[in-house]
Write a protein that holds these residues in place. Sequence first.
Motif, PDB file in Angstrom:
ATOM      1  N   ARG A  86       0.809  -1.219   0.000  1.00 60.66           N
ATOM      2  CA  ARG A  86       0.000   0.000   0.000  1.00 60.66           C
ATOM      3  C   ARG A  86       0.843   1.271   0.000  1.00 60.66           C
ATOM      4  N   SER A  87       2.081   1.190   0.476  1.00 56.23           N
ATOM      5  CA  SER A  87       2.942   2.377   0.497  1.00 56.23           C
ATOM      6  C   SER A  87       3.996   2.353  -0.608  1.00 56.23           C
ATOM      7  N   ALA A  88       4.013   1.317  -1.436  1.00 58.36           N
ATOM      8  CA  ALA A  88       5.040   1.177  -2.481  1.00 58.36           C
ATOM      9  C   ALA A  88       5.105   2.369  -3.438  1.00 58.36           C
ATOM     10  N   PRO A  89       3.976   2.852  -3.967  1.00 57.96           N
ATOM     11  CA  PRO A  89       4.083   3.998  -4.886  1.00 57.96           C
ATOM     12  C   PRO A  89       4.695   5.239  -4.216  1.00 57.96           C
ATOM     13  N   LEU A  90       4.295   5.497  -2.974  1.00 57.77           N
ATOM     14  CA  LEU A  90       4.833   6.650  -2.253  1.00 57.77           C
ATOM     15  C   LEU A  90       6.324   6.461  -1.955  1.00 57.77           C
ATOM     16  N   THR A  91       6.711   5.248  -1.610  1.00 57.26           N
ATOM     17  CA  THR A  91       8.123   4.951  -1.346  1.00 57.26           C
ATOM     18  C   THR A  91       8.972   5.186  -2.588  1.00 57.26           C
ATOM     19  N   ILE A  92       8.479   4.765  -3.734  1.00 57.32           N
ATOM     20  CA  ILE A  92       9.206   4.957  -4.997  1.00 57.32           C
ATOM     21  C   ILE A  92       9.326   6.446  -5.309  1.00 57.32           C
ATOM     22  N   LEU A  93       8.214   7.165  -5.185  1.00 56.40           N
ATOM     23  CA  LEU A  93       8.218   8.604  -5.440  1.00 56.40           C
ATOM     24  C   LEU A  93       9.180   9.323  -4.488  1.00 56.40           C
ATOM     25  N   GLN A  94       9.120   8.952  -3.227  1.00 60.01           N
ATOM     26  CA  GLN A  94       9.996   9.561  -2.222  1.00 60.01           C
ATOM     27  C   GLN A  94      11.465   9.325  -2.582  1.00 60.01           C
ATOM     28  N   SER A  95      11.819   8.102  -2.925  1.00 57.20           N
ATOM     29  CA  SER A  95      13.208   7.767  -3.251  1.00 57.20           C
ATOM     30  C   SER A  95      13.700   8.519  -4.484  1.00 57.20           C
ATOM     31  N   LEU A  96      12.868   8.589  -5.524  1.00 57.78           N
ATOM     32  CA  LEU A  96      13.261   9.302  -6.743  1.00 57.78           C
ATOM     33  C   LEU A  96      13.447  10.793  -6.490  1.00 57.78           C
ATOM     34  N   TYR A  97      12.507  11.381  -5.764  1.00 53.23           N
ATOM     35  CA  TYR A  97      12.583  12.819  -5.483  1.00 53.23           C
ATOM     36  C   TYR A  97      13.799  13.130  -4.613  1.00 53.23           C
ATOM     37  N   TYR A  98      14.036  12.283  -3.625  1.00 51.15           N
ATOM     38  CA  TYR A  98      15.179  12.490  -2.722  1.00 51.15           C
ATOM     39  C   TYR A  98      16.495  12.360  -3.495  1.00 51.15           C
ATOM     40  N   ALA A  99      16.579  11.377  -4.375  1.00 44.14           N
ATOM     41  CA  ALA A  99      17.806  11.185  -5.163  1.00 44.14           C
ATOM     42  C   ALA A  99      18.067  12.382  -6.078  1.00 44.14           C
ATOM     43  N   LYS A 100      17.017  12.950  -6.632  1.00 45.52           N
ATOM     44  CA  LYS A 100      17.181  14.056  -7.570  1.00 45.52           C
ATOM     45  C   LYS A 100      17.403  15.399  -6.879  1.00 45.52           C
ATOM     46  N   HIS A 101      16.670  15.660  -5.772  1.00 47.33           N
ATOM     47  CA  HIS A 101      16.683  16.979  -5.145  1.00 47.33           C
ATOM     48  C   HIS A 101      17.333  17.024  -3.759  1.00 47.33           C
ATOM     49  N   GLY A 102      17.518  15.858  -3.133  1.00 48.81           N
ATOM     50  CA  GLY A 102      18.076  15.833  -1.777  1.00 48.81           C
ATOM     51  C   GLY A 102      17.098  16.314  -0.721  1.00 48.81           C
ATOM     52  N   ILE A 103      15.820  16.335  -1.061  1.00 47.50           N
ATOM     53  CA  ILE A 103      14.772  16.781  -0.144  1.00 47.50           C
ATOM     54  C   ILE A 103      13.732  15.669  -0.013  1.00 47.50           C
ATOM     55  N   ASP A 104      13.314  15.413   1.209  1.00 52.47           N
ATOM     56  CA  ASP A 104      12.288  14.408   1.462  1.00 52.47           C
ATOM     57  C   ASP A 104      10.907  15.005   1.195  1.00 52.47           C
ATOM     58  N   ILE A 105      10.061  14.294   0.478  1.00 52.47           N
ATOM     59  CA  ILE A 105       8.736  14.827   0.147  1.00 52.47           C
ATOM     60  C   ILE A 105       7.788  14.828   1.350  1.00 52.47           C
ATOM     61  N   ILE A 106       8.076  14.050   2.369  1.00 55.69           N
ATOM     62  CA  ILE A 106       7.209  13.988   3.548  1.00 55.69           C
ATOM     63  C   ILE A 106       7.548  15.101   4.530  1.00 55.69           C
ATOM     64  N   SER A 107       8.825  15.199   4.914  1.00 55.44           N
ATOM     65  CA  SER A 107       9.233  16.192   5.916  1.00 55.44           C
ATOM     66  C   SER A 107       9.581  17.537   5.292  1.00 55.44           C
ATOM     67  N   GLY A 108       9.866  17.548   3.991  1.00 56.08           N
ATOM     68  CA  GLY A 108      10.288  18.788   3.347  1.00 56.08           C
ATOM     69  C   GLY A 108      11.692  19.193   3.724  1.00 56.08           C
ATOM     70  N   SER A 109      12.434  18.275   4.345  1.00 53.46           N
ATOM     71  CA  SER A 109      13.795  18.571   4.791  1.00 53.46           C
ATOM     72  C   SER A 109      14.778  17.633   4.098  1.00 53.46           C
ATOM     73  N   ARG A 110      16.036  17.742   4.480  1.00 52.20           N
ATOM     74  CA  ARG A 110      17.075  16.875   3.921  1.00 52.20           C
ATOM     75  C   ARG A 110      17.151  15.530   4.638  1.00 52.20           C
ATOM     76  N   VAL A 111      16.307  15.338   5.636  1.00 61.47           N
ATOM     77  CA  VAL A 111      16.270  14.081   6.379  1.00 61.47           C
ATOM     78  C   VAL A 111      15.161  13.211   5.797  1.00 61.47           C
ATOM     79  N   LYS A 112      15.534  12.032   5.337  1.00 59.71           N
ATOM     80  CA  LYS A 112      14.563  11.140   4.703  1.00 59.71           C
ATOM     81  C   LYS A 112      13.686  10.473   5.769  1.00 59.71           C
ATOM     82  N   THR A 113      12.390  10.543   5.562  1.00 63.46           N
ATOM     83  CA  THR A 113      11.419   9.996   6.497  1.00 63.46           C
ATOM     84  C   THR A 113      11.206   8.512   6.248  1.00 63.46           C
ATOM     85  N   THR A 114      11.118   7.755   7.339  1.00 61.39           N
ATOM     86  CA  THR A 114      10.786   6.339   7.282  1.00 61.39           C
ATOM     87  C   THR A 114       9.292   6.210   7.531  1.00 61.39           C
ATOM     88  N   PHE A 115       8.650   5.320   6.796  1.00 62.37           N
ATOM     89  CA  PHE A 115       7.213   5.127   6.962  1.00 62.37           C
ATOM     90  C   PHE A 115       6.949   4.077   8.039  1.00 62.37           C
TER      91      PHE A 115
END
Length: 172
Positions: A86-115
């Motif tokens: 159920r969280s796979a699409p969000l996990t993929i999106l989060q990983s791609l965005y973080y790799a490209k921008h260095g920003i976590d889509i959940i926290s909006g910071s440079r610290v990657k959020t764990t679900f």
Amino acid sequence: MISIIKDIINNTKRLGDIESVNPVPGDASPSASFKTRRAYFYWTTREQGSFEWFRGIMDEVAETDEDGIIKLHTHCTSVHKEGDARSAPLTILQSLYYAKHGIDIISGSRVKTTFGRANWREAYERIAQENQEKRVGVFYCGMPTLTNELRYLAKDLSRKTRTQFEFHKENF
């Protein structure tokens, strides 16, 4: 807890400036009096918006903590744990965005959020492994329901490892 992290950042910056200006080999440096060698900060929240309160300090840690003294961990419990379909699409999106921008889509910071919730036993075991023969203070601020589990793990792993955990609960 935020004030403690800010204090650690300020002390490491200040001591770094002092030592780079006047390094004296073998002399008792100011850093000898600064006892904090590593801090693990876990923030678990249900609401994504709660991370906004702390975004600035998380980014400051990511940018300035060159020695890796502060290890930040954020968990968002309203999203299913990683590995859940159920969280796979969000996990993929989060990983791609973080790799490209260095920003976590959940926290909006440079610290990657764990679900999902933190695996506290695993966290304690990892900290024990990284800090053998040392004393580790555990400071908890939050819901009373987690107090017993964290206190139990501190006692249990103090007996089973070569790390001494000391549990402290902040009361309001």
